[in-house]
Design a protein around this motif. Structure first.
Motif, mmCIF file in Angstrom:
data_model
loop_
_atom_site.group_PDB
_atom_site.id
_atom_site.type_symbol
_atom_site.label_atom_id
_atom_site.label_comp_id
_atom_site.label_asym_id
_atom_site.label_seq_id
_atom_site.Cartn_x
_atom_site.Cartn_y
_atom_site.Cartn_z
ATOM 1 N N ALA A 88 0.826 -1.205 0.000
ATOM 2 C CA ALA A 88 0.000 0.000 0.000
ATOM 3 C C ALA A 88 0.863 1.261 0.000
ATOM 4 C CB ALA A 88 -0.933 0.004 1.212
ATOM 5 N N ARG A 92 0.864 4.245 -2.764
ATOM 6 C CA ARG A 92 0.610 5.636 -2.362
ATOM 7 C C ARG A 92 1.774 6.549 -2.740
ATOM 8 N NH1 ARG A 92 -0.466 5.130 3.804
ATOM 9 N NH2 ARG A 92 -1.209 7.302 3.651
ATOM 10 N N ARG A 96 1.960 9.563 -5.782
ATOM 11 C CA ARG A 96 2.339 10.951 -5.484
ATOM 12 C C ARG A 96 3.523 11.436 -6.309
ATOM 13 N NH1 ARG A 96 -0.315 9.234 -0.952
ATOM 14 N NH2 ARG A 96 -1.318 10.862 0.327
ATOM 15 N N PRO A 174 -4.205 9.263 -4.156
ATOM 16 C CA PRO A 174 -3.367 8.058 -4.156
ATOM 17 C C PRO A 174 -3.728 7.081 -3.049
ATOM 18 C CG PRO A 174 -2.021 10.016 -4.462
ATOM 19 C CD PRO A 174 -3.388 10.496 -4.088
ATOM 20 N N ASP A 175 -4.176 7.607 -1.909
ATOM 21 C CA ASP A 175 -4.585 6.741 -0.809
ATOM 22 C C ASP A 175 -5.884 6.007 -1.162
ATOM 23 O OD1 ASP A 175 -2.439 7.934 0.477
ATOM 24 O OD2 ASP A 175 -3.699 9.449 1.416
ATOM 25 N N GLU A 176 -6.777 6.719 -1.837
ATOM 26 C CA GLU A 176 -8.021 6.074 -2.281
ATOM 27 C C GLU A 176 -7.725 4.944 -3.259
ATOM 28 O OE1 GLU A 176 -12.174 7.170 -4.660
ATOM 29 O OE2 GLU A 176 -10.814 8.772 -4.019
ATOM 30 N N ALA A 178 -4.944 3.153 -3.393
ATOM 31 C CA ALA A 178 -4.374 2.045 -2.618
ATOM 32 C C ALA A 178 -5.470 1.278 -1.884
ATOM 33 C CB ALA A 178 -3.345 2.585 -1.622
ATOM 34 N N GLU A 179 -6.427 1.987 -1.308
ATOM 35 C CA GLU A 179 -7.527 1.322 -0.601
ATOM 36 C C GLU A 179 -8.337 0.446 -1.556
ATOM 37 O OE1 GLU A 179 -11.630 2.373 1.868
ATOM 38 O OE2 GLU A 179 -10.140 3.947 1.534
ATOM 39 N N ALA A 196 -4.469 2.131 4.133
ATOM 40 C CA ALA A 196 -4.250 3.068 3.025
ATOM 41 C C ALA A 196 -4.263 4.541 3.454
ATOM 42 C CB ALA A 196 -5.305 2.843 1.934
ATOM 43 N N HIS A 197 -4.737 4.817 4.657
ATOM 44 C CA HIS A 197 -4.831 6.205 5.088
ATOM 45 C C HIS A 197 -3.990 6.491 6.312
ATOM 46 C CE1 HIS A 197 -8.056 7.330 2.246
ATOM 47 N NE2 HIS A 197 -8.417 6.055 2.373
ATOM 48 N N LEU A 200 2.373 7.947 6.104
ATOM 49 C CA LEU A 200 3.305 7.426 5.108
ATOM 50 C C LEU A 200 4.731 7.462 5.658
ATOM 51 C CD1 LEU A 200 2.224 8.904 1.658
ATOM 52 C CD2 LEU A 200 2.637 6.495 2.165
#
Length: 204
Positions: A88, A92, A96, A174-176, A178-179, A196-197, A200
């Motif tokens: 993940a 992420r 980015r 990017p987190d969305e 990964a989720e 995912a949130h 980092l």
């Protein structure tokens, strides 16, 4: 290295850096060796001391980009133990790149699909993390290569979207992504969201 070897290495890297700049800006088409040597500030005659053709130089430039990206991910995820978290975080961080390493992002979107099965860069690392997550029972998958294709295609599509339409994404996108991938690979909504949130990893 000797002084001569250091000079040769500097010239080779200057040519690679010039090729990377052209790749990010316009791709390989319609770029001459003369333009490449001028951008690298090296003599035209020295080109063939380092590369047999323009294509060979561009392949070296792409390999340079892929390895830089891969080493970045290795460095930032080195302290993570859960393979799902490593996966993940890599997604992420790659998502980015438009902000953190725009040249890499542009080169990946221009040349990315043929390199999803490369043995350097993101692909082997993603495949490693997917397999580890499967072995640990974190991902419920059949074929890890299908998951790799899904991951790579999703990331390239996302980077292209951000570059072409930055108004359609935000810093959390990017987190969305990964989720969504974690859920697609078998994780519950809650756990995928948590992983995912979370914070980092950063350079030490």
């Amino acid at each position: 290295m000797s002084r001569r070897e250091r000079r040769k290495s500097r010239i080779r890297q200057a040519l690679i850096d010039a090729a990377r700049a052209f790749l990010a800006r316009q791709g390989m088409a319609d770029v001459s060796i003369q333009e490449l040597t001028e951008a690298a500030d090296v003599g035209f005659g020295s080109f063939y001391n380092h590369f047999g053709s323009k294509e060979e130089l561009f392949n070296a430039a792409i390999a340079d980009v892929l390895e830089e990206h891969g080493q970045l991910l290795d460095e930032l995820t080195a302290d993570l133990e859960d393979p799902a978290e490593v996966f993940a975080a890599s997604v992420r961080l790659t998502g980015r790149l438009v902000d953190t390493h725009p040249q890499i992002a542009r080169i990946l979107t221009r040349t990315g699909l043929p390199y999803l099965d490369s043995d350097i860069g993101l692909a082997p690392r993603a495949l490693r993390d997917i397999r580890r997550a499967m072995e640990a029972g974190r991902f419920r998958l059949g074929n890890p290569y299908v998951a790799l294709a899904g991951t790579g295609g999703s990331l390239l599509g996302f980077l292209q979207l951000w570059l072409a339409h930055p108004d359609l994404v935000d810093e959390g996108s990017p987190d969305e992504l990964a989720e969504q991938l974690l859920r697609m690979y078998g994780m519950s909504h809650e756990e995928a969201h948590t992983i995912a949130h979370g914070p980092l990893p950063e350079k030490g």
